[in-house]
Design an enzyme around this catalytic site. Structure first.
Site, PDB file in Angstrom:
ATOM      1  N   ARG A 165       2.382  13.291 -12.009  1.00 42.24           N
ATOM      2  CA  ARG A 165       3.122  11.898 -11.804  1.00 42.24           C
ATOM      3  C   ARG A 165       2.919  11.009 -12.868  1.00 42.24           C
ATOM      4  NH1 ARG A 165       5.975  12.504  -7.002  1.00 42.24           N
ATOM      5  NH2 ARG A 165       4.746  13.853  -5.527  1.00 42.24           N
ATOM      6  N   HIS A 182       4.070   5.910 -15.313  1.00 47.10           N
ATOM      7  CA  HIS A 182       4.851   4.766 -14.935  1.00 47.10           C
ATOM      8  C   HIS A 182       4.563   3.635 -14.990  1.00 47.10           C
ATOM      9  CE1 HIS A 182       5.866   8.284 -11.534  1.00 47.10           C
ATOM     10  NE2 HIS A 182       6.566   8.494 -12.731  1.00 47.10           N
ATOM     11  N   TYR A 192      -2.900   4.153  -3.035  1.00 46.39           N
ATOM     12  CA  TYR A 192      -2.927   2.651  -3.998  1.00 46.39           C
ATOM     13  C   TYR A 192      -2.228   1.554  -3.509  1.00 46.39           C
ATOM     14  CZ  TYR A 192       1.763   4.402  -5.715  1.00 46.39           C
ATOM     15  OH  TYR A 192       3.274   4.771  -5.692  1.00 46.39           O
ATOM     16  N   ASP A 220       0.900  -1.470  -0.157  1.00 40.96           N
ATOM     17  CA  ASP A 220       0.124  -0.108   0.042  1.00 40.96           C
ATOM     18  C   ASP A 220       0.947   1.344  -0.280  1.00 40.96           C
ATOM     19  OD1 ASP A 220      -2.386  -1.452   0.165  1.00 40.96           O
ATOM     20  OD2 ASP A 220      -2.701  -0.811   2.096  1.00 40.96           O
ATOM     21  N   LYS A 248      -2.470  -1.807 -10.181  1.00 41.36           N
ATOM     22  CA  LYS A 248      -2.646  -0.736  -8.886  1.00 41.36           C
ATOM     23  C   LYS A 248      -4.240  -0.518  -8.822  1.00 41.36           C
ATOM     24  CE  LYS A 248       1.527   1.647 -10.363  1.00 41.36           C
ATOM     25  NZ  LYS A 248       1.904   2.891 -10.601  1.00 41.36           N
ATOM     26  N   ASP A 282      10.256  12.148 -14.588  1.00 39.34           N
ATOM     27  CA  ASP A 282       9.089  12.323 -15.382  1.00 39.34           C
ATOM     28  C   ASP A 282       9.493  12.945 -16.420  1.00 39.34           C
ATOM     29  OD1 ASP A 282       7.869  10.385 -13.687  1.00 39.34           O
ATOM     30  OD2 ASP A 282       6.507  11.876 -12.787  1.00 39.34           O
TER      31      ASP A 282
END
Length: 182
Positions: free
Chosen positions: A59, A62, A131, A48, A71, A169
C-alpha cells in the site's frame, strides 16, 4: 518509551516499554505527553484507522497534498516493512527514504510527520495495521508516488512474491512528476 532517530531526523521509531509475563503483555500504545516530548512539538491526532492486508500487499506511497497528515503507525498483528519518503522539496533529505519492520513482536511504531509519503509491504500471512493521523482523510487531495520509482530506489524486502497493488497504487507517479510540497 525509547525513541530512535532515523536517517531522516523528523521520522522516529518509537519503542514502547512492554511489560510481559506468562499471561501475556501490556504496553501503553499512546501517551500524548510522552509523544509531544519525543517529537519536540505538539500534534493533535484526529483520526484512528485500521487496515487489514494479506501477505504481499503493498500500500502506498500515499500522502495528501493539502490537509497533509502526520501518521503514527504500528502493527497489532503480523509484520510489515514500513517506509517514509521525504517529499518536501526544500528539505535537505528530499527524496530520501527510511524503512523499518513493524510487527506484533517488536511493538515498534513509526512517526511520519506531515510532508512525507508513506507505504508498507505485508511480510506475514496477514497484518492488522493501525495508525493515527493529524488531519482528516481528504480523498480529493490524496496523491500516490510509485512504490518502485527508480530514483527513490526503495529496498523493499524480497518475500518471493510480486507486490499486490490496488488500481490507485498501480497508477502512482514518479517523484519527478508528482505534485509535492515546497
Amino acid at each position: 518509551m525509547n525513541v530512535i532517530k532515523t536517517a531522516i531526523p523528523e521520522v522516529l521509531i518509537i519503542e514502547p516499554k512492554v511489560f510481559g509475563d506468562a499471561r501475556g503483555f501490556f504496553f501503553e500504545s499512546f501517551n500524548q505527553r510522552a509523544f509531544d516530548e519525543a517529537v519536540g512539538k505538539k500534534f493533535e491526532f484526529v483520526q484512528d484507522n485500521h487496515s487489514k492486508s494479506s501477505r504481499g500487499v503493498l500500500r502506498g506511497l500515499h500522502y495528501q497534498i493539502q490537509n497533509a497528515q502526520g501518521k503514527l503507525v504500528r502493527v497489532a498483528r503480523g509484520a510489515v516493512f514500513d517506509v517514509a519518503v521525504d517529499i518536501r522539496r526544500s528539505s535537505s533529505t528530499f527524496g530520501h527514504w527510511v524503512g523499518t519492520e513493524l510487527n506484533d513482536q517488536n511493538h515498534k511504531q513509526l512517526w511520519i510527520p506531515p510532508g512525507f509519503a508513506h507505504g508498507f509491504f505485508v511480510l506475514s500471512e496477514s497484518a492488522d495495521f493501525l495508525y493515527k493521523t493529524t488531519d482528516y482523510y481528504s480523498p480529493e487531495h490524496e496523491r500516490c508516488i510509485a512504490w518502485n520509482d527508480a530514483d527513490l530506489r526503495i529496498e523493499w524486502p524480497d518475500i518471493g512474491v510480486l507486490p499486490q497493488l490496488s488500481e490507485k497504487d498501480s497508477g502512482g507517479l514518479p517523484l519527478k512528476q508528482a505534485n509535492i510540497f515546497d
